[in-house]
Structure formats: structure tokens, C-alpha cells
Design an enzyme around this catalytic site. Structure first.
Site, mmCIF file in Angstrom:
data_model
loop_
_atom_site.group_PDB
_atom_site.id
_atom_site.type_symbol
_atom_site.label_atom_id
_atom_site.label_comp_id
_atom_site.label_asym_id
_atom_site.label_seq_id
_atom_site.Cartn_x
_atom_site.Cartn_y
_atom_site.Cartn_z
ATOM 1 N N THR A 1 0.802 -1.235 0.000
ATOM 2 C CA THR A 1 0.000 0.000 0.000
ATOM 3 C C THR A 1 0.831 1.279 0.000
ATOM 4 O O THR A 1 1.925 1.326 0.586
ATOM 5 C CB THR A 1 -0.915 0.010 1.245
ATOM 6 O OG1 THR A 1 -1.493 1.307 1.390
ATOM 7 C CG2 THR A 1 -0.165 -0.318 2.525
ATOM 8 N N GLU B 1 0.209 3.677 1.770
ATOM 9 C CA GLU B 1 0.311 4.133 3.167
ATOM 10 C C GLU B 1 1.720 3.924 3.723
ATOM 11 O O GLU B 1 2.123 4.585 4.673
ATOM 12 C CB GLU B 1 -0.704 3.402 4.039
ATOM 13 C CG GLU B 1 -2.129 3.892 3.882
ATOM 14 C CD GLU B 1 -2.360 5.299 4.429
ATOM 15 O OE1 GLU B 1 -2.029 5.532 5.588
ATOM 16 O OE2 GLU B 1 -2.857 6.147 3.680
ATOM 17 N N TYR C 1 -1.395 0.127 10.629
ATOM 18 C CA TYR C 1 -1.718 -0.522 9.354
ATOM 19 C C TYR C 1 -0.506 -0.464 8.426
ATOM 20 O O TYR C 1 -0.086 -1.478 7.854
ATOM 21 C CB TYR C 1 -2.920 0.176 8.695
ATOM 22 C CG TYR C 1 -3.170 -0.243 7.266
ATOM 23 C CD1 TYR C 1 -3.743 -1.486 6.973
ATOM 24 C CD2 TYR C 1 -2.832 0.587 6.197
ATOM 25 C CE1 TYR C 1 -3.971 -1.884 5.649
ATOM 26 C CE2 TYR C 1 -3.056 0.200 4.879
ATOM 27 C CZ TYR C 1 -3.630 -1.034 4.608
ATOM 28 O OH TYR C 1 -3.847 -1.425 3.303
ATOM 29 N N LYS D 1 1.890 -3.519 7.021
ATOM 30 C CA LYS D 1 2.016 -3.747 5.575
ATOM 31 C C LYS D 1 3.483 -3.662 5.126
ATOM 32 O O LYS D 1 3.889 -4.334 4.178
ATOM 33 C CB LYS D 1 1.166 -2.719 4.814
ATOM 34 C CG LYS D 1 -0.324 -3.026 4.844
ATOM 35 C CD LYS D 1 -0.637 -4.203 3.917
ATOM 36 C CE LYS D 1 -2.112 -4.435 3.752
ATOM 37 N NZ LYS D 1 -2.441 -5.487 2.793
HETATM 38 P P1 NAP Z 1 -11.422 -4.965 2.003
HETATM 39 O O1 NAP Z 1 -12.597 -4.662 1.128
HETATM 40 O O2 NAP Z 1 -11.386 -4.437 3.391
HETATM 41 O O3 NAP Z 1 -11.279 -6.562 2.053
HETATM 42 C C1 NAP Z 1 -10.446 -7.196 2.970
HETATM 43 C C2 NAP Z 1 -10.657 -8.683 2.877
HETATM 44 O O4 NAP Z 1 -9.809 -9.315 3.844
HETATM 45 C C3 NAP Z 1 -12.094 -9.147 3.192
HETATM 46 O O5 NAP Z 1 -12.392 -10.248 2.384
HETATM 47 C C4 NAP Z 1 -11.982 -9.586 4.650
HETATM 48 O O6 NAP Z 1 -12.941 -10.558 5.032
HETATM 49 C C5 NAP Z 1 -10.596 -10.230 4.603
HETATM 50 N N1 NAP Z 1 -10.007 -10.422 5.922
HETATM 51 C C6 NAP Z 1 -9.970 -9.569 6.973
HETATM 52 N N2 NAP Z 1 -9.368 -10.151 8.029
HETATM 53 C C7 NAP Z 1 -9.012 -11.394 7.640
HETATM 54 C C8 NAP Z 1 -8.395 -12.491 8.281
HETATM 55 N N3 NAP Z 1 -8.031 -12.436 9.575
HETATM 56 N N4 NAP Z 1 -8.186 -13.629 7.586
HETATM 57 C C9 NAP Z 1 -8.582 -13.715 6.282
HETATM 58 N N5 NAP Z 1 -9.192 -12.713 5.622
HETATM 59 C C10 NAP Z 1 -9.409 -11.562 6.297
HETATM 60 O O7 NAP Z 1 -10.061 -4.488 1.304
HETATM 61 P P2 NAP Z 1 -9.786 -4.126 -0.232
HETATM 62 O O8 NAP Z 1 -10.050 -2.689 -0.446
HETATM 63 O O9 NAP Z 1 -10.409 -5.147 -1.087
HETATM 64 O O10 NAP Z 1 -8.192 -4.284 -0.289
HETATM 65 C C11 NAP Z 1 -7.596 -5.525 -0.655
HETATM 66 C C12 NAP Z 1 -6.175 -5.542 -0.161
HETATM 67 O O11 NAP Z 1 -5.434 -4.487 -0.752
HETATM 68 C C13 NAP Z 1 -6.021 -5.362 1.346
HETATM 69 O O12 NAP Z 1 -4.917 -6.136 1.747
HETATM 70 C C14 NAP Z 1 -5.696 -3.884 1.503
HETATM 71 O O13 NAP Z 1 -4.970 -3.679 2.682
HETATM 72 C C15 NAP Z 1 -4.864 -3.659 0.265
HETATM 73 N N6 NAP Z 1 -4.910 -2.311 -0.281
HETATM 74 C C16 NAP Z 1 -6.098 -1.744 -0.597
HETATM 75 C C17 NAP Z 1 -6.121 -0.493 -1.173
HETATM 76 C C18 NAP Z 1 -7.414 0.175 -1.557
HETATM 77 O O14 NAP Z 1 -7.410 1.372 -1.790
HETATM 78 N N7 NAP Z 1 -8.511 -0.564 -1.672
HETATM 79 C C19 NAP Z 1 -4.915 0.166 -1.454
HETATM 80 C C20 NAP Z 1 -3.716 -0.461 -1.133
HETATM 81 C C21 NAP Z 1 -3.716 -1.714 -0.565
HETATM 82 P P3 NAP Z 1 -14.424 -10.097 5.500
HETATM 83 O O15 NAP Z 1 -15.193 -9.838 4.218
HETATM 84 O O16 NAP Z 1 -14.901 -11.287 6.249
HETATM 85 O O17 NAP Z 1 -14.271 -8.862 6.317
HETATM 86 O O1 F7E Z 2 -9.443 7.750 3.904
HETATM 87 C C1 F7E Z 2 -9.964 11.130 5.104
HETATM 88 C C2 F7E Z 2 -8.974 10.253 5.851
HETATM 89 O O2 F7E Z 2 -10.331 5.662 4.901
HETATM 90 C C3 F7E Z 2 -8.992 8.617 2.887
HETATM 91 C C4 F7E Z 2 -7.409 1.853 2.420
HETATM 92 O O3 F7E Z 2 -7.899 1.130 1.319
HETATM 93 O O4 F7E Z 2 -6.220 3.393 1.005
HETATM 94 C C5 F7E Z 2 -7.200 3.297 2.015
HETATM 95 O O5 F7E Z 2 -6.790 4.019 3.173
HETATM 96 C C6 F7E Z 2 -8.776 10.009 3.459
HETATM 97 C C7 F7E Z 2 -7.953 10.019 4.746
HETATM 98 O O6 F7E Z 2 -8.690 5.575 2.971
HETATM 99 C C8 F7E Z 2 -13.220 10.657 6.593
HETATM 100 O O7 F7E Z 2 -8.481 10.915 7.000
HETATM 101 C C9 F7E Z 2 -11.977 12.313 5.988
HETATM 102 O O8 F7E Z 2 -7.072 11.103 4.690
HETATM 103 O O9 F7E Z 2 -10.985 6.283 2.539
HETATM 104 P P1 F7E Z 2 -9.978 6.268 3.594
HETATM 105 P P2 F7E Z 2 -7.158 5.540 3.415
HETATM 106 O O10 F7E Z 2 -6.985 5.802 4.845
HETATM 107 O O11 F7E Z 2 -6.412 6.426 2.476
HETATM 108 C C10 F7E Z 2 -4.913 2.890 1.365
HETATM 109 C C11 F7E Z 2 -4.026 3.036 0.150
HETATM 110 C C12 F7E Z 2 -4.986 1.511 1.924
HETATM 111 O O12 F7E Z 2 -4.054 0.727 1.762
HETATM 112 C C13 F7E Z 2 -6.088 1.215 2.871
HETATM 113 O O13 F7E Z 2 -6.301 -0.182 2.982
HETATM 114 O O14 F7E Z 2 -10.054 10.529 3.820
HETATM 115 N N1 F7E Z 2 -11.297 11.187 5.699
HETATM 116 N N2 F7E Z 2 -13.150 12.034 6.543
HETATM 117 C C14 F7E Z 2 -12.047 10.144 6.047
HETATM 118 N N3 F7E Z 2 -11.826 8.810 5.947
HETATM 119 C C15 F7E Z 2 -12.800 7.975 6.379
HETATM 120 N N4 F7E Z 2 -12.633 6.634 6.275
HETATM 121 N N5 F7E Z 2 -13.971 8.449 6.938
HETATM 122 C C16 F7E Z 2 -14.225 9.785 7.070
HETATM 123 O O15 F7E Z 2 -15.279 10.174 7.546
#
Ligand code: NAP
Ligand code: F7E
Length: 347
Positions: free
Chosen positions: A134, A136, A157, A161
Site C-alpha cells: 500500500t 500508506e 496498518y 504492511k
Molecule cells: P477490504 O474490502 O477491506 O477486504 C479485505 C478482505 O480481507 C475481506 O475479504 C476480509 O474478510 C478479509 N479479511 C480480513 N481479516 C481477515 C483475516 N483475519 N483472515 C482472512 N481474511 C481476512 O479491502 P480491499 O479494499 O479489497 O483491499 C484488498 C487488499 O489491498 C487489502 O490487503 C488492503 O490492505 C490492500 N490495499 C487496498 C487499497 C485500496 O485502496 N482498496 C490500497 C492499497 C492496498 P471479511 O469480508 O470477512 O471482512
Molecule cells: O481515507 C480522510 C482520511 O479511509 C482517505 C485503504 O484502502 O487506502 C485506504 O486508506 C482520506 C484520509 O482511505 C473521513 O483521513 C476524511 O485522509 O478512505 P480512507 P485511506 O486511509 O487512504 C490505502 C491506500 C490503503 O491501503 C487502505 O487499505 O479521507 N477522511 N473524513 C475520512 N476517511 C474515512 N474513512 N472516513 C471519514 O469520515
């Protein structure tokens, strides 16, 4: 030709469900682990679900958990996958401050459990491994980031990662595994979790436009993210796994927008022009035409540490794998608002 077998952790999540559909379209046999829960957690894959009894089924779900080494090893040994996508995670940054130990266990050690299981398989040399890393991990640097940028995590987090990122590299070097990191910047879709800012906003905007609620409560309006479309990102994951050698790639759009901007565009899609007044946690967003307040700040949504700015450079993946994002920021916001409106109208 033998059908390829994929194994996906996190198959019930946003990316896992989109990747499962993508791979089934490519004629893969897809296996995934789901967690035991007291109610069904498979909503995102219900449309592709195949009954256990179905002959020749291509989607097979297993109970499993990234905290359970024994079941992971057994599953891999039995399924003998060609490609493993480790997408399972406690993926919410703010929640990682509340559950840091659990987040580290799943996101950091979970990856190690998988890598170590793979290194003990007889067929380890023919397995490919993708780690969902990520943006992050970069923390606060305020510059365009690429594969050579430093990492400075600022949340549990991100540090979990980063552990997984490094172990992916270490197992690649030490045991010759085909193990890759996709360093993914934020990517969203209509099936994004509802407590991420994108989906939280588009759902609230759809509800406000239909008169079902009045106010969206948010935290920091001024952070910037490089937001892409999740469908494009699962294609990138697959392309990384088809490359001739295991490498790490940034997956991003090279554009960045503020949370404020995301909110304004989402309201614009339903014909509401948002203007802002007030300062700090007293700031509000209101409808310029009616003066009605639709956005308020609640400090509960601020994080103990914030990443203020993220923008990624996808030159490497474009050059080596021919990948580039197809859906831009404006289109992404519109896709998400439209889908939320359609879902509400169906109710
Ligand atoms: P998500 O919607 O939160 O999905 C996470 C998945 O992981 C769900 O299927 C969840 O199961 C499963 N999970 C949680 N805890 C687990 C455990 N203990 N054992 C096995 N499975 C578990 O996340 P996403 O947005 O699809 O992201 C996919 C991956 O990419 C994650 O690793 C995330 O950290 C990474 N990532 C995401 C983003 C983004 O912007 N989306 C960016 C960078 C990296 P449940 O459905 O049961 O909760
Ligand atoms: O926040 C701000 C918050 O929670 C984005 C995950 O997929 O991307 C994701 O992480 C921004 C942040 O995503 C609210 O403070 C304001 O600056 O949608 P988010 P994230 O934290 O960037 C990275 C790449 C991952 O890897 C992660 O798994 O939005 N923000 N107000 C808020 N965020 C949330 N959630 N809720 C609010 O009300």
C-alpha cells in the site's frame, strides 16, 4: 491447456471479489478463503457463487483465516494453486489505531504465514505470490512516489504492511519464490467498504439527493489521495503475475485530489453545488442554492496520525507491462454515485 488455479485471501472484500470475477472470465479455477462469521459475509460474491454440490464448479470457497497457519498450509498443499493473491487484511487505517495488535497479526504476520507455507511446499518454484502492498507505507513525503521512494509508515496498518512488503522481498531473494508486491494507491468502486471516505460520501450523497437524509459527517477534508478505479487495479495485479520475473510495481494514477474535492464532485453529480463556510471543525458544506447544510465535521473521524498527501508514479508498470488506468477521477466518482442512486431506487 491446463486450467490455471488461483487462490485468493480476502475474496469477500472489494478487490478479492473483483479479482475473482476477472479470473473466472479468464477461465481460471478460483479458490478463496472466507472467515467464519455469525452472518453471511459473501455479499460481494453472491452473484458468482456456485453450490458446493455443483459439478465442475470453478469458484470454491474454504473456511480459513490469515491468523491460522495450519489451515493455510493444508489448503495450499491440497489446492496446489498456480497463483496466490494475498488481499486479505484489516484494511482500515483509522481502525488500525484502535486494533493495532490484530491489524499487525493479520496484515503483517498473515503474509509471513503464507510465504513460509509456500516455501515448504514441494511445488514452491511453480507458485506465484502477489502481496497487496500500500501507498500508506510511504507516510508523509509530499512528493510523487515510485518504487524507489523511501518508506515512512505513520500508522499500525502501514507498519504491518511494510513488514509484509519486506518479507515478500526477503522470501523472493532467500528461497527464489516468484513473490511480488503491488504498491497500490487508493482504489475504489461501487463495492468499496462503506466506511471508506469514497463510498461513505457517494452513498450519503445519493441518500441526500433522494431526501432520505440531510447530513454527511466527515473528518479531515484537506488530505489528498491518488484515487483510481479498483477494476483497473485487479487487472494490474494479474499483469504483474504474468510478467517474466517477480518484481515490485507501483499501481497509481499520477493524479491527486482532496477529500473536499471528492465530496464536491459527488454532490455535483446529483445537481447540488456545495459551498463551504466556517473554520476547522466548525466548517460546513452547504447547498449554494438552498443554503441547507449537507456536510459537517465530526472529530471522531480524525486519525491520531494522518497521511496528508499521496500521489503515485506508474511509469514502471506502464513501461514493462503496458498497464495504465482507464477510468479517471471524475468518472470514478460518477460511477459510484450512479450505482448508489440505482441501488436506492431499487429498494
Ligand atoms: P477490504 O474490502 O477491506 O477486504 C479485505 C478482505 O480481507 C475481506 O475479504 C476480509 O474478510 C478479509 N479479511 C480480513 N481479516 C481477515 C483475516 N483475519 N483472515 C482472512 N481474511 C481476512 O479491502 P480491499 O479494499 O479489497 O483491499 C484488498 C487488499 O489491498 C487489502 O490487503 C488492503 O490492505 C490492500 N490495499 C487496498 C487499497 C485500496 O485502496 N482498496 C490500497 C492499497 C492496498 P471479511 O469480508 O470477512 O471482512
Ligand atoms: O481515507 C480522510 C482520511 O479511509 C482517505 C485503504 O484502502 O487506502 C485506504 O486508506 C482520506 C484520509 O482511505 C473521513 O483521513 C476524511 O485522509 O478512505 P480512507 P485511506 O486511509 O487512504 C490505502 C491506500 C490503503 O491501503 C487502505 O487499505 O479521507 N477522511 N473524513 C475520512 N476517511 C474515512 N474513512 N472516513 C471519514 O469520515
Amino acid at each position: 491447456m491446463k486450467r490455471k488455479i488461483a487462490f485468493i485471501t480476502g475474496i469477500t472484500g472489494q478487490d478479492g471479489s473483483l479479482l475473482a470475477k476477472f479470473l473466472l472470465n479468464k477461465n481460471y479455477e478460483v479458490h478463496g478463503i472466507k472467515r467464519r462469521a455469525s452472518s453471511f459475509n459473501t455479499k460481494r460474491i453472491d452473484s458468482i457463487y456456485q453450490e458446493h454440490q455443483m459439478k465442475g464448479k470453478k469458484l470454491i470457497l474454504h473456511y480459513g483465516d490469515l491468523t491460522d497457519s495450519l489451515s493455510l498450509y493444508d489448503l495450499l498443499n491440497k489446492i496446489k494453486p498456480d497463483e496466490i493473491y494475498n488481499l486479505g487484511a484489516q484494511s482500515h487505517v483509522a481502525i488500525s489505531f484502535i486494533n493495532p495488535e490484530y491489524t499487525t497479526n493479520v496484515d503483517g504476520i498473515g503474509n509471513l504465514r503464507l510465504l513460509d507455507a509456500i516455501s515448504k511446499l514441494k511445488f514452491k518454484k511453480s507458485v506465484k505470490f502477489f502481496q497487496a502492498s500500500t501507498s500508506e507505507m510511504y507516510g508523509n513525503q509530499k512528493k510523487t512516489l515510485n518504487e524507489n521512494s523511501d518508506f515512512m509508515p505513520v500508522s499500525p496498518y502501514a507498519s504491518a504492511k511494510l513488514l509484509a512488503y519486506w518479507n515478500t522481498k526477503i522470501y523472493r531473494q532467500a528461497y527464489g519464490l516468484f513473490a511480488c508486491n503491488g504498491i497500490m494507491f487508493n482504489h475504489e468502486s461501487p463495492v468499496r467498504g462503506e466506511n471508506f471516505i469514497s463510498k461513505k460520501t457517494t452513498k450519503a450523497v445519493a441518500e441526500i439527493s433522494l431526501g432520505l437524509r440531510d447530513v454527511l459527517y466527515v473528518g479531515n477534508l484537506n488530505s489528498y489521495r491518488d484515487w483510481g478505479y479498483a477494476v483497473d487495479y485487479v487487472d494490474a495485479m494479474w499483469k504483474i503475475m504474468q510478467y517474466k520475473k517477480p518484481e515490485d510495481f507501483v499501481i497509481a494514477t499520477n493524479k491527486t485530489h482532496s477529500v473536499r474535492n471528492f465530496i464536491e464532485l459527488a454532490f455535483k453529480r446529483v445537481g447540488i453545488k456545495i459551498a463551504w463556510k466556517g473554520k476547522g471543525i466548525k466548517e460546513v458544506g452547504y447547498d449554494k442554492k438552498t443554503n441547507k447544510i449537507h456536510v459537517k465535521i465530526d472529530k471522531i473521524y480524525f486519525r491520531p496520525n494522518e497521511v496528508e498527501y499521496l500521489k503515485g508514479d506508474y511509469t514502471k508498470i506502464k513501461k514493462l507491462l503496458g498497464w495504465k488506468p482507464k477510468v479517471n477521477f471524475n468518472q470514478l466518482v460518477n460511477i459510484m454515485v450512479d450505482e448508489d442512486l440505482n441501488n436506492l431506487k431499487k429498494l
